[in-house]
Design an enzyme around this catalytic site. Sequence first.
Site, PDB file in Angstrom:
ATOM      1  CE  LYS A 144      -1.658  -6.435  -4.711  1.00 21.03           C
ATOM      2  NZ  LYS A 144      -1.504  -5.448  -3.656  1.00 21.03           N
ATOM      3  CG  ASP A 147      -2.180  -4.910   4.180  1.00 17.87           C
ATOM      4  OD1 ASP A 147      -2.358  -5.961   3.533  1.00 17.87           O
ATOM      5  OD2 ASP A 147      -2.431  -3.778   3.733  1.00 17.87           O
ATOM      6  CE1 TYR A 173      -2.741   2.331  -1.653  1.00 13.58           C
ATOM      7  CE2 TYR A 173      -2.645   0.045  -2.363  1.00 13.58           C
ATOM      8  CZ  TYR A 173      -3.260   1.278  -2.388  1.00 13.58           C
ATOM      9  OH  TYR A 173      -4.409   1.457  -3.130  1.00 13.58           O
TER      10      TYR A 173
HETATM   11  C1  PLP Z   1      -2.429  -4.349  -3.131  1.00 16.93           C
HETATM   12  C2  PLP Z   1      -2.453  -4.055  -1.698  1.00 16.93           C
HETATM   13  C3  PLP Z   1      -3.605  -3.584  -1.061  1.00 16.93           C
HETATM   14  C4  PLP Z   1      -4.836  -3.177  -1.811  1.00 16.93           C
HETATM   15  O1  PLP Z   1      -5.438  -4.261  -2.467  1.00 16.93           O
HETATM   16  P1  PLP Z   1      -6.433  -3.951  -3.692  1.00 16.93           P
HETATM   17  O2  PLP Z   1      -6.971  -5.297  -4.030  1.00 16.93           O
HETATM   18  O3  PLP Z   1      -5.606  -3.329  -4.758  1.00 16.93           O
HETATM   19  O4  PLP Z   1      -7.466  -3.019  -3.187  1.00 16.93           O
HETATM   20  C5  PLP Z   1      -3.586  -3.443   0.317  1.00 16.93           C
HETATM   21  N1  PLP Z   1      -2.494  -3.745   1.033  1.00 16.93           N
HETATM   22  C6  PLP Z   1      -1.364  -4.198   0.449  1.00 16.93           C
HETATM   23  C7  PLP Z   1      -0.190  -4.558   1.299  1.00 16.93           C
HETATM   24  C8  PLP Z   1      -1.296  -4.350  -0.926  1.00 16.93           C
HETATM   25  O5  PLP Z   1      -0.165  -4.762  -1.489  1.00 16.93           O
END
Ligand code: PLP
Length: 430
Positions: free
Chosen positions: A269, A241, A146
């Site tokens: 995060k 990511d 994701y």
């Molecule tokens: C949570 C997450 C996102 C998205 O971040 P948001 O602040 O919720 O938009 C993107 N990539 C990864 C790996 C994530 O865990």
Amino acid sequence: MNASVSKNDSLFERAQRTTPGGVNSPVRAFRSVGGTPRFIIRAEGPYFWDADDKRYIDYIGSWGPAIVGHAHPEVIRAVQEAATRGLSFGAPTEGEILMAEEICKLVPSVELVRLVSSGTEAAMSALRLARGATGRDKIVKFEGCYHGHGDSLLVKAGSGLLTFGNPTSAGVPEDFAKHTLVLEYNHTQQLEDAFKTMGDQIACVIVEPVAGNMNLLRSTPEFLQTMRRLCSEHGAILIFDEVMSGFRVALGGAQSLYGITPDLTVLGKVIGGGLPVAAFGGCADIMKHLAPLGAVYQAGTLSGNPVAVAAGMTTLKLIQAPGFYESLARTAKRLTEGLSAAAKDAGTAFCADSVGGMFGLYFAAEQPMDYAAMMKCDKNRFNAFFHAMLDAGVYLAPSAFEAGFVSAQHDDAIIDETVKIAASAFKQLT
Ligand SMILES: *Cc1c(COP(=O)(O)O)cnc(C)c1O
């Protein structure tokens, strides 16, 4: 407690009258596990309390940010002090420089960094930058990873290997999805094949180097090494990511564990410490394509917000305490080993894994190594376990396919209490 008088039930009913599904982010709705979501009224250290004032040991930590524990006094103080000086200026501040310097120091592959407000925004912007810098359109992502809800990223694999993807969400034009090639995580040969066929069209490969959005799934070193080599050979940009894994699996992120240098890194995060901060950064030659230096446009009214940056900076300082990650990893390991032993006692097919302060629980006889294996985990068993734990005051991620998180405030006594509760939950399953 009588469920019919729970304040959570009445709040959920009310919420649904004005908010789609009653929540502002889908996983909160408990659709996967069933039942009523808990409305949280306050949090402290490793705990939070719901609308009935019931206390839970929290294993989601706001999905990662609460790494030093909820409402850490130093973070709260920094936020309060920043707030008294004003909430947002639309002009630069010194705090943003300090934050950028700190990120560049902790993640050496990042030479230049741009602050934004969400992981989605950061990943979307990194993709645009990769496309702008290479002049190519195609991107490669992996099933089960994701990267936020950008249009190009809400895509699943097409009908055959090396065919371009189909949208996983209504509202994403086929025309966007057709630029995204979706491959299987940890399947190195597929990467080789993709680059052999269309290497000169691929702008970037984006990957969660330790995946945390299909439960916890480690990549094999070979998978990431091959990705790095192929990107370099074909002039494609490698994007890690690390929104979830950054400052979570280790101080330097997954890239420090695997010893691989990506071209761009996406963060979020933990770097906001609970307020909206995310970032993307990397090698200066690529980052220089970004406005105002270059032709790739990206902007944000609240980017680098002073109050959010104060929370993030304080958190980044706290996680540099000596032994912080050793202790966090030990805590997660104590939890997964305790749960595995309790499951074994109860005769439940179960495995668990952890990397740093992040863990995965699998209702399967063997640890899954790819997305297909992950999807075979016993969801019904997880759901029953989830509710038994919730009733007993332990809040796990409300889905069989999400990772869990510990904080520095989860001490041995809390872990042992959790394991004891789990031992009886596992027995209820059989
Ligand atoms: C949570 C997450 C996102 C998205 O971040 P948001 O602040 O919720 O938009 C993107 N990539 C990864 C790996 C994530 O865990």
